[in-house]
Design an enzyme around this catalytic site. Structure first.
Site, mmCIF file in Angstrom:
data_model
loop_
_atom_site.group_PDB
_atom_site.id
_atom_site.type_symbol
_atom_site.label_atom_id
_atom_site.label_comp_id
_atom_site.label_asym_id
_atom_site.label_seq_id
_atom_site.Cartn_x
_atom_site.Cartn_y
_atom_site.Cartn_z
ATOM 1 N N ARG A 109 0.888 -1.187 0.000
ATOM 2 C CA ARG A 109 0.000 0.000 0.000
ATOM 3 C C ARG A 109 0.909 1.215 0.000
ATOM 4 O O ARG A 109 1.731 1.381 0.912
ATOM 5 C CB ARG A 109 -0.911 0.009 1.226
ATOM 6 C CG ARG A 109 -1.615 1.339 1.395
ATOM 7 C CD ARG A 109 -2.730 1.305 2.416
ATOM 8 N NE ARG A 109 -3.901 0.629 1.899
ATOM 9 C CZ ARG A 109 -5.121 0.741 2.413
ATOM 10 N NH1 ARG A 109 -5.333 1.482 3.476
ATOM 11 N NH2 ARG A 109 -6.142 0.098 1.876
ATOM 12 N N HIS A 136 -7.484 0.775 -6.488
ATOM 13 C CA HIS A 136 -7.685 -0.089 -5.312
ATOM 14 C C HIS A 136 -8.371 -1.377 -5.772
ATOM 15 O O HIS A 136 -9.515 -1.653 -5.418
ATOM 16 C CB HIS A 136 -8.530 0.663 -4.283
ATOM 17 C CG HIS A 136 -8.487 0.087 -2.897
ATOM 18 N ND1 HIS A 136 -7.694 -0.990 -2.541
ATOM 19 C CD2 HIS A 136 -9.154 0.457 -1.757
ATOM 20 C CE1 HIS A 136 -7.872 -1.249 -1.263
ATOM 21 N NE2 HIS A 136 -8.746 -0.394 -0.762
ATOM 22 N N GLN A 139 -10.131 -3.973 -3.290
ATOM 23 C CA GLN A 139 -11.424 -3.506 -2.780
ATOM 24 C C GLN A 139 -12.542 -3.857 -3.759
ATOM 25 O O GLN A 139 -13.624 -4.281 -3.360
ATOM 26 C CB GLN A 139 -11.374 -1.982 -2.587
ATOM 27 C CG GLN A 139 -12.677 -1.377 -2.133
ATOM 28 C CD GLN A 139 -13.041 -1.774 -0.717
ATOM 29 O OE1 GLN A 139 -12.222 -1.649 0.190
ATOM 30 N NE2 GLN A 139 -14.248 -2.273 -0.500
ATOM 31 N N ASP A 227 -17.292 7.426 -1.324
ATOM 32 C CA ASP A 227 -16.046 7.228 -0.578
ATOM 33 C C ASP A 227 -15.723 8.561 0.075
ATOM 34 O O ASP A 227 -16.334 9.595 -0.245
ATOM 35 C CB ASP A 227 -14.927 6.780 -1.557
ATOM 36 C CG ASP A 227 -13.625 6.403 -0.855
ATOM 37 O OD1 ASP A 227 -13.620 6.236 0.383
ATOM 38 O OD2 ASP A 227 -12.596 6.279 -1.561
ATOM 39 N N CYS A 266 -16.358 1.734 0.733
ATOM 40 C CA CYS A 266 -15.209 0.882 1.063
ATOM 41 C C CYS A 266 -14.784 1.035 2.515
ATOM 42 O O CYS A 266 -14.113 0.158 3.050
ATOM 43 C CB CYS A 266 -14.048 1.172 0.113
ATOM 44 S SG CYS A 266 -13.378 2.852 0.285
ATOM 45 N N ARG A 294 -13.868 -8.419 2.103
ATOM 46 C CA ARG A 294 -12.445 -8.214 1.823
ATOM 47 C C ARG A 294 -11.662 -9.504 2.104
ATOM 48 O O ARG A 294 -10.757 -9.861 1.341
ATOM 49 C CB ARG A 294 -11.884 -7.050 2.655
ATOM 50 C CG ARG A 294 -12.395 -5.676 2.275
ATOM 51 C CD ARG A 294 -11.979 -5.251 0.876
ATOM 52 N NE ARG A 294 -10.539 -5.233 0.679
ATOM 53 C CZ ARG A 294 -9.726 -4.232 1.026
ATOM 54 N NH1 ARG A 294 -10.239 -3.134 1.562
ATOM 55 N NH2 ARG A 294 -8.418 -4.299 0.816
HETATM 56 N N1 CP Z 1 -11.268 -0.073 2.450
HETATM 57 C C1 CP Z 1 -9.993 -0.140 2.840
HETATM 58 O O1 CP Z 1 -9.062 -0.379 2.062
HETATM 59 O O2 CP Z 1 -9.821 0.035 4.187
HETATM 60 P P1 CP Z 1 -8.447 0.230 4.963
HETATM 61 O O3 CP Z 1 -7.897 1.570 4.557
HETATM 62 O O4 CP Z 1 -8.825 0.174 6.405
HETATM 63 O O5 CP Z 1 -7.505 -0.876 4.569
HETATM 64 N N1 NVA Z 2 -9.973 6.799 -1.376
HETATM 65 C C1 NVA Z 2 -9.565 6.365 -0.059
HETATM 66 C C2 NVA Z 2 -9.794 4.897 0.096
HETATM 67 C C3 NVA Z 2 -9.437 4.352 1.451
HETATM 68 C C4 NVA Z 2 -9.634 2.875 1.565
HETATM 69 C C5 NVA Z 2 -8.101 6.722 0.151
HETATM 70 O O1 NVA Z 2 -7.294 6.568 -0.785
HETATM 71 O O2 NVA Z 2 -7.773 7.190 1.232
#
Ligand code: CP
Ligand code: NVA
Length: 309
Positions: A109, A136, A139, A227, A266, A294
């Site tokens: 990540r 993502h 997700q 989101d 998400c 997930r």
């Molecule tokens: N939806 C998602 O990716 O959550 P986290 O940021 O908690 O991993």
């Molecule tokens: N769009 C958000 C998703 C988090 C899971 C981010 O990138 O922070």
């Protein structure tokens, strides 16, 4: 077999994604009521280790990949950038080569999609995108599983996205092209998704509407998705929050969708910003099924990366 990286949904393609969703559904049913840490009967990844690298915060991605590996019979470990040598400037290339000698797959990540691509270029084990600034995909495998579980076939589905044209929307657009569903994207001017994702989805046969009218996007939709308005790594800008306000998914907007429409997010959510409490806690919201999924989705992504699907 070439190393199977999963940086975006198209790395797998429609058939493999469909197989992943099928497998996730079967495994989910087969282990209903079991303790979460117990391995599936066939333990297909027994002895395998996943290294998870986090340059940004996470709850769901971190826990779901860890539990997914346990359920597949393997294990996972976490490196965060602050406490690993990445935080002191060790290169992605060297980190990729070291982790490839110590672990069987890498999940990353990161703030910059180019770093995930660089990790994949230098790794000799599968690299999985656990969220970047661009996309993502993990997700969205969970989201597709959730939509199907709700009895809604993907081809022809009308999905409305409200709010910021961000990384999560990019992966939804990619999925739309792969599974031939339609996306109505309602954003304030200037917050549209990257045109590359819109064009690719259209070229693959999805109908993509870009509008600044939230009500028009929601009208008759099967699924409403939003989101956070401020993603990780973005400035907390009052001007952006103000521009987003008309795009909140609330009871009025939800009433425009089909009566059996579902709400997805998400998470983490900012209730009172992108979604009202009534919708978030209401009977059409499936956000906690989505979160649980997930685990089931990540298991099938891992199995595909390991060549077992
Ligand atoms: N939806 C998602 O990716 O959550 P986290 O940021 O908690 O991993
Ligand atoms: N769009 C958000 C998703 C988090 C899971 C981010 O990138 O922070």
């Amino acid at each position: 077999m070439a190393v199977r990286h999963f940086l975006d949904l198209s790395d797998a393609g429609t058939d493999a994604l469909a197989a992943m969703i099928d497998d996730a559904q079967q495994r989910k049913v087969a282990r209903r009521e079991w303790p979460r840490g117990k391995a599936d009967a066939d333990a297909p990844l027994a002895g395998h280790v996943l290294a998870m690298v986090f340059e940004k915060n996470s709850t769901r991605t971190r826990v779901s990949f860890d539990i997914a590996m346990r359920q597949l019979g393997g294990s996972a470990l976490v490196l965060d950038s602050a406490s690993s040598q990445l935080g002191r400037g060790e290169s992605i290339a060297d980190t990729a080569r070291v982790l490839s000698r110590m672990a069987d797959a890498i999940m990353l990540r990161t703030d910059d999609h180019a770093k995930a691509e660089e990790m994949a270029r230098h790794a000799s084990v599968p690299v999985i995108n656990g969220l970047t600034d661009r996309s993502h995909p993990c997700q969205i495998v969970a989201d597709l599983l959730t939509v199907i579980e709700q009895g809604k076939p993907l081809p022809g589905l009308e999905l409305a996205w409200l709010g910021d044209g961000n990384n999560v929307l990019h992966s939804i657009l990619e999925a739309a092209g792969l599974f031939k569903f339609n996306v109505r994207v309602a954003t304030p001017p200037g917050y549209e998704p990257d045109g590359e994702f819109v064009e690719a989805a259209r070229a693959n046969g999805a109908r993509i509407l870009l509008t600044n009218d939230a009500a028009a996007a929601a009208e008759g939709a099967d699924i409403l998705v939003t989101d956070t308005w401020i993603s990780m790594g973005q400035e907390h800008a009052e001007a952006k929050l103000a521009a987003m306000a008309p795009f909140q998914v609330n009871e009025t907007l939800m009433a425009r969708a089909k009566p059996d429409a579902r709400f997805l997010h998400c998470l983490p959510a900012h209730v009172g910003e992108e979604v009202s409490e009534g919708v978030f806690e209401g009977s059409q919201s499936v956000v906690f099924d989505e979160a649980e999924n997930r685990i089931h989705a990540q298991k099938s992504v891992l199995l595909w990366c390991f060549g077992k699907l």
